[in-house]
Write an enzyme that holds these catalytic residues in place. Structure first.
Site, PDB file in Angstrom:
ATOM      1  N   SER A  13       0.875  -1.161   0.000  1.00  0.00           N
ATOM      2  CA  SER A  13       0.000   0.000   0.000  1.00  0.00           C
ATOM      3  C   SER A  13       0.913   1.212   0.000  1.00  0.00           C
ATOM      4  O   SER A  13       1.709   1.383   0.911  1.00  0.00           O
ATOM      5  CB  SER A  13      -0.887  -0.012   1.238  1.00  0.00           C
ATOM      6  N   ARG A  14       0.809   2.025  -1.051  1.00  0.00           N
ATOM      7  CA  ARG A  14       1.795   3.098  -1.190  1.00  0.00           C
ATOM      8  C   ARG A  14       1.486   4.302  -0.329  1.00  0.00           C
ATOM      9  O   ARG A  14       2.349   5.106  -0.061  1.00  0.00           O
ATOM     10  CB  ARG A  14       1.894   3.536  -2.657  1.00  0.00           C
ATOM     11  N   VAL A  15       0.243   4.469   0.096  1.00  0.00           N
ATOM     12  CA  VAL A  15      -0.085   5.682   0.836  1.00  0.00           C
ATOM     13  C   VAL A  15      -0.756   5.432   2.186  1.00  0.00           C
ATOM     14  O   VAL A  15      -0.758   6.304   3.043  1.00  0.00           O
ATOM     15  CB  VAL A  15      -1.007   6.616   0.013  1.00  0.00           C
TER      16      VAL A  15
END
Ligand SMILES: Nc1ncnc2c1ncn2[C@@H]1O[C@H](COP(=O)(O)OP(=O)(O)OP(=O)(O)O)[C@@H](O)[C@H]1O
Ligand SMILES: [Mg+2]
Lengths: 510, 132
Positions: A373-375
């Site tokens: 999950s990048r954010v």
């Protein structure tokens, strides 16, 4: 001043003529739900057109001498030579709170036999996504209630997180669990009377699925008391490809209403692989040039323009959010396929589900190495971040060591400890269907794991122990969980209470 | 056989050859084109003629307003309609009158694929749709 009003009055007078102006054409060919129409020289792209017998369609291909229209609804009631009319309207669907609890088709007509929909507003199904200025970075969590995801791949409001995996690996289940969890949180929040509480409404878009599957999903939502907060948009496999193509955009328009009205919403597209196939079918019938895997050239734009409409808006724009959980089905775990790579590149991360894990009974079958999950971690609750910070690394190391240790006869103590912990974390993350766990309870369980309370329990009994601890947290241990929920942080005092509670549970469990 | 873009292009050029300065098709020019085609037949002779015919039908309908009415309009209003349409489309528009009692009352003007309608039946249509 009077001059000005005179001027405006004149303008109005010039407008109010009763004559209507339309542009017409005639169907020249009709096949597979697509009509080729001669005429319609002034039709707009994506404009609704009207066929006889109350059948409508959309103009998709504007060519020099003819127009390609997809027919919405029953194409068998049309014939060649029928007159087609422009309407001057873009396709729009009903939106608003009245949609909640309803099941509708791709153009917003109710199909649940609960009577007409109570809605006074319509939104166009295609809309340009919010630009850069009104957006804000993700900073509020959207809790799925699934421990493996909330701890290692956290999702924030406004994020687009892909759920990807082979067929029957539990993709839909993760999405439905998340929706059920939102409903549970909503109910508690509404009961608490907290004025700052922000409920999350959900939209579930079913594309190209069997009717029986959709019915099962709706039943699961109803049985778990979630339906009051959900809109279901259904374009089943038996529906014509035009409806399947439109359904996600229609669902997105309904989600946008929440976004633009300062509310939070979650939308699930189940699934975009079938959506791409429906679009390919339409494109081939419209004779658009095809490229890789026979998909038309703009298949990337098909999904990017859809997913870009999910956003978190800033305070000035009302603070709303639209979180998207698109689903993609892979073939034999191949994430490098055309559609999977496209969608991976558009989203802010993916939850990758592995068939191997699923078959071994590790469910949800989340792959630690391939999921990201990048954010989302920016949005995690503080208390939860504290206890879950290390778990992803521990689990990844475990997978690596476990592969190695097969060749190694005697292991050093540190390695053995890592293996032991890893095996217990794997067990801890096993979770049944439709049983999301509140984040405050998850915090307690993970804290117990971090603080070695599970070490003396045999690996084969960990799942039962975790279940028992969750049970304890919802009965005798309720208070400390409530404190974690209210405080949002693990203060010294709360940690002391937590230790006492877990010790108390452990005595009863052993 | 379906027409290739090249054949389509040629058929359009043929049409252009038959127009006068005001954009109207001239019979003599059409005859000339047909003769030339006949003298030099190609593999696509019939197809080309078919496309040429389609264009000709389309072209002639662009210069013609079909006026349907229920209750005949006065000659002067027909004349002013003709002038207004010619102005709007930037070409000379002929008018063909047809009685259509389905309109109940009013008028419906069709120029190629544009339809202007002010009739009782067109006002009833939304009502009908809302009720069924
Ligand atoms: N966490 C879980 N624990 C136990 N069983 C599960 C779990 N998740 C899913 N299942 C079961 O696995 C089966 C497939 O799940 P699901 O329908 O969610 O998969 P899917 O990937 O969406 O499948 P499809 O490719 O058909 O859409 C279902 O019978 C479901 O009950
Ligand atoms: Mg599924």
């Amino acid at each position: 001043m009077s001059n000005i009003t005179e001027l405006i009055k004149k303008e109005i007078e010039s407008l109010s003529t009763d004559a209507t102006r339309t542009n017409i054409g005639r169907i020249t060919t009709l096949a597979d739900g697509v009509a080729r129409v001669d005429g319609l020289s002034k039709v707009m792209f994506n404009e609704m057109v009207e066929f006889p017998n109350n059948v409508s369609g959309i103009a998709l291909n504007l060519e020099e001498e003819s127009v390609g229209c997809v027919v919405l609804g029953d194409a068998s009631r049309l014939k060649e030579g029928d007159e087609v009319q422009t309407t001057g309207r873009l396709l729009s669907v009903p939106v608003g709170m009245g949609m909640l609890g309803r099941v509708v088709d791709a153009i917003g007509n109710p199909i649940d036999e609960k009577g007409p929909i109570d809605s006074s507003e319509n939104y166009p199904v295609e809309r340009i996504a919010p630009g850069i200025i009104p957006r804000q970075s993700v900073d509020q969590p959207l809790q799925t209630g699934i421990m493996a995801i909330d701890s290692m791949i956290p999702v924030g409001r406004g994020q687009r997180e892909l759920i990807i995996g082979d067929r029957s690996t539990g993709k839909t289940t993760i999405a439905i669990d998340t929706i059920i969890n939102q409903a549970k949180i909503n109910k508690l929040g509404e009961e608490s009377g907290d004025p700052d509480f922000r409920p999350v409404y959900s939209i579930y878009v079913a594309i190209g699925q069997k009717n029986s599957n959709i019915a099962r999903t709706i039943k699961a939502l109803e049985d778990n008391g979630a339906m009051d907060y959900v809109i279901v948009v259904a374009a089943p496999a038996a529906d014509n490809p035009a409806n399947q193509y439109l359904a996600p955009y229609a669902g997105c328009a309904m989600g946008e209403w929440f976004l633009r009205n300062g509310k939070d919403a979650l939308i699930v597209y189940d699934d975009l692989s079938k959506h791409a196939v429906a679009y390919r079918q339409i494109s081939l019938i419209l004779k658009r040039p095809s490229g890789r895997e026979a998909f038309p050239g703009d298949v990337f734009y098909l999904h990017s323009r859809l997913l870009e409409r999910s956003a978190r808006l800033n305070k000035d724009s009302g603070n709303g959010s639209l979180t998207a959980l698109p689903i993609i089905e892979t073939q034999m775990g191949d994430v490098a396929g055309y559609i999977p790579t496209n969608v991976i590149s558009i989203t802010d991360g993916q939850i990758f589900l592995e068939t191997d894990l699923f078959n071994k009974g590790i469910r949800p079958a989340v792959s630690v190495g391939l999921s990201v999950s990048r954010v989302g971690s920016a949005a995690q609750v503080k208390a939860y971040k504290k206890v879950s910070g290390k778990v992803k690394l521990q689990l990844a190391q475990f997978r690596e060591l476990a592969a190695f240790s097969q060749f190694e006869s005697d292991l050093d103590a540190a390695t053995k400890a890592q293996l032991d912990r890893g095996a217990r974390i794997v067990e801890m993350f096993k979770q049944g269907v439709y049983s999301p766990v509140p984040v405050s309870v998850q915090t307690g369980v993970m804290w117990a794991m971090e603080n070695n309370f599970f070490d003396s329990i045999d690996v084969s009994r960990i799942t039962a122990a975790v279940e028992s601890l969750k049970e304890y947290f919802s009965s005798s241990g309720k208070e400390v969980v409530q404190k974690i929920h209210e405080e949002g942080n693990l203060t010294k005092g709360i940690e002391e209470d937590l230790r006492r509670a877990v010790e108390d549970w452990k005595r009863s469990f052993a | 056989m379906t027409a290739s873009p090249r054949i389509r292009e040629i058929s359009k050029k043929l049409l252009r050859l038959t127009l006068d300065e005001e954009g109207r098709m001239v019979e003599a020019k059409v005859c000339e084109v047909l003769e030339t085609l006949r003298a030099n037949p190609s593999r696509y002779h019939k197809l080309l003629l078919q496309l040429f015919l389609d264009h000709a039908i389309r072209e002639s309908s662009k210069g013609l307003a079909i006026v349907e009415f229920a209750g005949k309009p006065s000659d002067s209003s027909i004349e002013s309609l003709k002038i207004e349409l010619s102005r709007q489309y930037g070409r000379n528009i002929d008018v063909e009158m047809r009685e259509n009692l389905d309109l109940i009352a009013g008028i419906r003007v069709k120029v190629f694929d544009d339809v202007y309608e002010d009739s009782a039946s067109s006002r009833l249509r939304p009502l009908e749709r809302a009720l069924c």
